[in-house]
Design a protein around this motif. Sequence first.
Motif, mmCIF file in Angstrom:
data_model
loop_
_atom_site.group_PDB
_atom_site.id
_atom_site.type_symbol
_atom_site.label_atom_id
_atom_site.label_comp_id
_atom_site.label_asym_id
_atom_site.label_seq_id
_atom_site.Cartn_x
_atom_site.Cartn_y
_atom_site.Cartn_z
ATOM 1 N N VAL A 102 0.944 -1.163 0.139
ATOM 2 C CA VAL A 102 0.040 -0.056 -0.188
ATOM 3 C C VAL A 102 0.885 1.459 -0.154
ATOM 4 C CG1 VAL A 102 -1.937 1.232 1.214
ATOM 5 C CG2 VAL A 102 -1.713 -1.208 1.419
ATOM 6 N N SER A 103 0.556 2.380 -0.912
ATOM 7 C CA SER A 103 1.034 3.741 -0.754
ATOM 8 C C SER A 103 -0.029 4.765 -0.191
ATOM 9 C CB SER A 103 1.400 4.226 -2.360
ATOM 10 O OG SER A 103 2.390 3.150 -2.770
ATOM 11 N N TYR A 104 0.605 5.485 0.450
ATOM 12 C CA TYR A 104 -0.057 6.724 1.122
ATOM 13 C C TYR A 104 0.124 7.997 0.496
ATOM 14 C CZ TYR A 104 -1.002 3.047 4.414
ATOM 15 O OH TYR A 104 -1.346 1.641 4.926
ATOM 16 N N SER A 105 -0.760 8.855 0.479
ATOM 17 C CA SER A 105 -0.443 10.238 -0.205
ATOM 18 C C SER A 105 -1.699 11.090 0.367
ATOM 19 C CB SER A 105 -0.577 10.306 -1.622
ATOM 20 O OG SER A 105 -1.840 10.571 -2.164
ATOM 21 N N GLU A 106 -1.438 12.460 0.098
ATOM 22 C CA GLU A 106 -2.501 13.578 0.602
ATOM 23 C C GLU A 106 -3.509 13.372 -0.880
ATOM 24 O OE1 GLU A 106 -2.825 15.436 3.120
ATOM 25 O OE2 GLU A 106 -1.126 14.835 4.151
ATOM 26 N N PRO A 107 -4.554 13.767 -0.570
ATOM 27 C CA PRO A 107 -5.566 13.785 -1.754
ATOM 28 C C PRO A 107 -4.929 14.267 -3.025
ATOM 29 C CG PRO A 107 -6.762 14.560 0.070
ATOM 30 C CD PRO A 107 -5.365 14.553 0.465
ATOM 31 N N LYS A 108 -5.171 13.750 -4.012
ATOM 32 C CA LYS A 108 -4.686 13.913 -5.388
ATOM 33 C C LYS A 108 -5.997 14.602 -6.291
ATOM 34 C CE LYS A 108 -1.064 10.455 -5.274
ATOM 35 N NZ LYS A 108 -0.411 9.436 -5.953
ATOM 36 N N THR A 109 -6.069 13.993 -7.307
ATOM 37 C CA THR A 109 -7.115 14.639 -8.417
ATOM 38 C C THR A 109 -8.640 14.101 -8.242
ATOM 39 O OG1 THR A 109 -5.636 15.215 -10.011
ATOM 40 C CG2 THR A 109 -7.800 15.411 -10.985
ATOM 41 N N ARG A 128 -17.854 4.360 -5.649
ATOM 42 C CA ARG A 128 -18.182 5.743 -5.999
ATOM 43 C C ARG A 128 -16.696 6.291 -6.260
ATOM 44 N NH1 ARG A 128 -22.313 8.683 -2.059
ATOM 45 N NH2 ARG A 128 -20.492 8.272 -0.662
ATOM 46 N N ARG A 129 -16.969 7.147 -7.585
ATOM 47 C CA ARG A 129 -15.730 7.965 -7.862
ATOM 48 C C ARG A 129 -15.856 9.422 -7.841
ATOM 49 N NH1 ARG A 129 -14.242 5.847 -13.794
ATOM 50 N NH2 ARG A 129 -16.339 6.594 -14.098
ATOM 51 N N PHE A 130 -15.137 10.276 -7.580
ATOM 52 C CA PHE A 130 -15.293 11.628 -7.149
ATOM 53 C C PHE A 130 -14.175 12.695 -7.656
ATOM 54 C CE2 PHE A 130 -17.637 9.276 -3.730
ATOM 55 C CZ PHE A 130 -18.745 9.961 -3.907
ATOM 56 N N LYS A 131 -14.580 13.601 -8.533
ATOM 57 C CA LYS A 131 -13.462 14.723 -8.583
ATOM 58 C C LYS A 131 -13.052 15.606 -7.592
ATOM 59 C CE LYS A 131 -11.027 17.182 -11.431
ATOM 60 N NZ LYS A 131 -10.597 18.553 -10.788
ATOM 61 N N ILE A 132 -11.973 15.740 -6.921
ATOM 62 C CA ILE A 132 -11.681 16.597 -5.874
ATOM 63 C C ILE A 132 -11.683 17.949 -6.133
ATOM 64 C CG2 ILE A 132 -10.089 17.218 -3.905
ATOM 65 C CD1 ILE A 132 -9.324 13.927 -3.885
ATOM 66 N N GLU A 133 -12.493 18.750 -5.513
ATOM 67 C CA GLU A 133 -12.566 20.223 -5.807
ATOM 68 C C GLU A 133 -11.715 21.284 -5.025
ATOM 69 O OE1 GLU A 133 -14.128 20.882 -8.473
ATOM 70 O OE2 GLU A 133 -15.077 19.128 -8.939
ATOM 71 N N SER A 134 -11.621 20.512 -3.678
ATOM 72 C CA SER A 134 -10.718 21.375 -2.711
ATOM 73 C C SER A 134 -10.443 20.543 -1.615
ATOM 74 C CB SER A 134 -11.348 22.549 -2.328
ATOM 75 O OG SER A 134 -12.607 22.622 -1.762
ATOM 76 N N VAL A 135 -9.623 20.754 -0.882
ATOM 77 C CA VAL A 135 -9.343 20.077 0.481
ATOM 78 C C VAL A 135 -8.962 21.177 1.615
ATOM 79 C CG1 VAL A 135 -7.953 18.455 1.482
ATOM 80 C CG2 VAL A 135 -8.157 18.225 -0.690
ATOM 81 N N LEU A 136 -9.845 21.037 2.459
ATOM 82 C CA LEU A 136 -9.750 21.989 3.736
ATOM 83 C C LEU A 136 -9.345 21.548 4.955
ATOM 84 C CD1 LEU A 136 -13.338 23.902 2.782
ATOM 85 C CD2 LEU A 136 -10.960 24.695 2.196
ATOM 86 N N PRO A 137 -8.711 22.275 5.763
ATOM 87 C CA PRO A 137 -8.298 21.854 7.115
ATOM 88 C C PRO A 137 -9.549 21.969 7.951
ATOM 89 C CG PRO A 137 -7.581 23.969 6.814
ATOM 90 C CD PRO A 137 -8.078 23.565 5.325
ATOM 91 N N TYR A 138 -9.751 20.947 8.893
ATOM 92 C CA TYR A 138 -10.809 21.012 9.540
ATOM 93 C C TYR A 138 -10.763 21.892 11.166
ATOM 94 C CZ TYR A 138 -14.537 19.299 12.796
ATOM 95 O OH TYR A 138 -15.745 19.301 13.657
ATOM 96 N N GLN A 139 -11.121 23.313 10.412
ATOM 97 C CA GLN A 139 -10.897 24.389 11.271
ATOM 98 C C GLN A 139 -12.158 25.081 11.327
ATOM 99 O OE1 GLN A 139 -7.341 26.725 10.352
ATOM 100 N NE2 GLN A 139 -6.011 24.998 10.628
#
Length: 396
Positions: free
Chosen positions: A274-281, A326-337
């Motif tokens: 397994v590889s890990y990463s921050e959210p991509k596209t 399910r497949r999704f296009k990532i529009e943005s990634v926000l910190p939980y603040q």
Amino acid sequence: MIRLNLKVLNTDIQAFINSHLDSDIHSLLLSHETIEGIPTQVIVEQIEAKRKCKEKLPTWFKTKGIYYPNKLNIEQTSSEIAAYYKAKLVSGNRLIDLTGGLGVDSYYFAKTTPEVIHIEQNPHLSEIAEYNAKQLNVNNIDFISSNGIEVLKNSEEYFDWIYIDPSRRHDVKGKVFFLKDCEPNVPQHLDLLFEKADQIMIKTAPLLDISAGLSELKHVETIHIVAIKNELKEVLWILNKENTKKITVHAVNITNKEQDHFQFDLSSEASAKVSYSEPKTYLYEPNVAIYKSGAFKSISERFNLCKLHPNSHLYTSNELIDFPGRRFKIESVLPYQKKILKKNLPNKANLTTRNFPENVQVLRKKFSIKDGGNTYLFFTTSIENNKIVVLCSKVE
């Protein structure tokens, strides 16, 4: 001895039932004591049961002259879609269904197996199943009203397959986590079952944990986790007397258009890379059958996807791929603040939480988000152990 009130099959009564499938049951009971000389309660039971068959058992619903049991029996039976799937897993000439119920599974087994024996210890339900088989023009099922285990004990016959669908014992409180808490007690009678057949299929509710089932059974060859329209329906355990090696798991999600089918060896899951990463596209959410199977590493390795976190079970990539879920296009990634989210979250969205400390209800209230719309919000944890919100649009 006939126990069925066949008067409900009279033409006028059937016409009344069909014309009141969408009627208010309470009003019918209040406005009629009897209908055509039959107690209204009896007819209402037919209406309620037939209603439940429209989507679940369309063949029964569309066939004239079907006698319906109470609605609880309909709720407990397999759907036609699940029964059809099971029937494709068996072969040979003789199959015995030890817990026949309404006979839906037996009906589909009879399409692939020349001789099927349907055992049901409730005599009323056994008679209904036998009567309906005639209406459905099925002639290769023998019906016996008895205890399935006792039938096997007293039989000298040998079968190609035994099928059994144990139900929760009435004296067991709460949810059932073990097969020993069901009736029949399959682990207790496993040696008897293998005396009468080389191959056994056991149906269990999705609640039963895979590891718990494996601890109670032996000679498990394959496990089929069956979902319909992304709703878990049943787990099928295929036991083969000769199998002492690997166990193959099939995670299946059946939809109107297709069948998502993911297969893996249970023993290989622990060693899958397994590889890990921050959210991509793109973001991927496995279907419920894969979640139940626990194939979280295997799915990553097979599709060459990165996971967001070991416990989040969400996957990401830069290139869009076919995926069993399910497949999704990532529009943005926000910190939980809270300040950032209050400014940037929509007032209407579809929420999902994965590996997150707060549930959907709490989050909806906290950020005043109504359910629905075209935006999908995933509240989850990243590989850096940061709480994040991934805003997405769905890819059809």
